[in-house]
Design a protein around this motif. Structure first.
Motif, PDB file in Angstrom:
ATOM      1  N   LEU A  45     -13.556  34.381 -14.102  1.00 41.09           N
ATOM      2  CA  LEU A  45     -14.450  34.608 -15.228  1.00 41.09           C
ATOM      3  C   LEU A  45     -14.813  36.082 -15.369  1.00 41.09           C
ATOM      4  CD1 LEU A  45     -15.939  32.944 -17.400  1.00 41.09           C
ATOM      5  CD2 LEU A  45     -17.932  32.949 -15.889  1.00 41.09           C
ATOM      6  N   SER A  49     -12.521  37.019 -18.464  1.00 35.92           N
ATOM      7  CA  SER A  49     -13.185  36.659 -19.722  1.00 35.92           C
ATOM      8  C   SER A  49     -13.497  37.903 -20.549  1.00 35.92           C
ATOM      9  CB  SER A  49     -14.475  35.885 -19.430  1.00 35.92           C
ATOM     10  OG  SER A  49     -15.421  36.723 -18.793  1.00 35.92           O
ATOM     11  N   TYR A  80      -8.709  36.368 -21.798  1.00 35.13           N
ATOM     12  CA  TYR A  80      -9.763  35.410 -22.148  1.00 35.13           C
ATOM     13  C   TYR A  80      -9.190  34.182 -22.829  1.00 35.13           C
ATOM     14  CZ  TYR A  80      -9.892  36.091 -27.253  1.00 35.13           C
ATOM     15  OH  TYR A  80      -9.593  36.095 -28.599  1.00 35.13           O
ATOM     16  N   VAL A 140     -14.459  32.742 -23.651  1.00 32.73           N
ATOM     17  CA  VAL A 140     -13.196  32.225 -23.135  1.00 32.73           C
ATOM     18  C   VAL A 140     -12.601  31.258 -24.146  1.00 32.73           C
ATOM     19  CG1 VAL A 140     -13.864  32.461 -20.716  1.00 32.73           C
ATOM     20  CG2 VAL A 140     -14.340  30.307 -21.909  1.00 32.73           C
TER      21      VAL A 140
END
Length: 261
Positions: A45, A49, A80, A140
């Motif tokens: 993440l 992202s 992402y 995302v």
């Protein structure tokens, strides 16, 4: 007299390999997110992202520094699109990718398709970053890229020879019809295309503003990124659509023989 070739039913599932590969990659990354452990999920993440606060002071007034530096500032506009927020998110995006990626990939080929897909993801991401400059909430999902495929498909699916070209014409089919050029002017003067665009924008506004998803859940939807990707696909598709030529070498304006080029 030439032998007639035996007719074979088309396969029920015949999406191009590039589309299958994209769906497989998206699922592989999601499985790492979901089952790779909390640390790996967090790393994916933060490293992959799209975070608007990478590019401007955060909304709280602080300036944050994120892992990866300048390179991550660039690659997260692509990565992402391979991350997702849950099973519903990844399944719906994969279904739409199969549905709209298939006709687009068949029309423009593997290399052009991948380039087109990634450019739509990038422009969708840029749209979100500009509108939400400084936001710390990560974005995302492949939705912006898939929206670009929808915009690209809108340029040709209703044309003569297109997958939906017979809708609204009173015809049952268009056998042997040449592949029409997908000009933006032709698309925006076709009533069916305009209806499709209006419905798509309306649905995104509805789900984006309310946060309601088709599954009934209330989530944060980056609908501005969807719009950015869609209009990127709609406006840029012509640059990726090669002009076909007939066997005689002329433009693709006759309905006989095999196409080449």
């Amino acid at each position: 007299m030439a032998d007639l070739q035996e007719y074979k039913e088309p396969p029920a599932f015949n999406a191009p390999s590039v589309v299958i590969a994209l769906v497989a990659a998206i699922f592989a990354v999601f499985l790492l997110q979901a089952y790779g452990g909390r640390e790996l999920s967090g790393d994916l993440l933060i490293w992959g992202s799209l975070i608007p606060a990478r590019y401007a002071p955060a909304v709280d007034g602080n300036l944050y520094f994120f892992p990866g530096g300048i390179l991550a500032d660039l690659w997260t506009f692509i990565t992402y699109a391979f991350l997702h927020g849950g099973w519903t998110h990844v399944i719906f995006n994969s279904i739409w990718l199969l549905a709209f990626g298939t006709p687009v990939a068949r029309r423009i080929g593997t290399a052009r398709f991948l380039t087109f897909y990634l450019i739509c993801a990038i422009i969708g991401g840029i749209t979100h970053v500009v509108i939400y400059a400084g936001e710390l909430t990560p974005v995302v999902g492949a939705s912006a890229a898939v929206s670009g495929l929808m915009g690209g498909a809108a340029r040709f699916v209703f044309l003569a020879g297109g997958p939906l070209g017979m809708i609204g014409t009173g015809q049952t089919g268009l056998p042997g019809a040449p592949r029409a050029q997908a000009s933006i002017l032709q698309a925006l003067t076709d009533r069916r295309t305009l209806i499709f665009i209006a419905i798509w924008i309306g649905m995104n506004l509805l789900f984006g503003i309310t946060g309601l998803t088709p599954s009934g859940q209330i989530v944060s939807v980056a609908w501005e990124a969807h719009l950015g990707g869609f209009f990127a696909g709609l406006l840029l598709f012509g640059f990726f659509d090669p002009i076909k030529t007939s066997p005689s070498g002329g433009p693709g304006n006759v309905g006989y023989g095999e196409w080449k080029g």
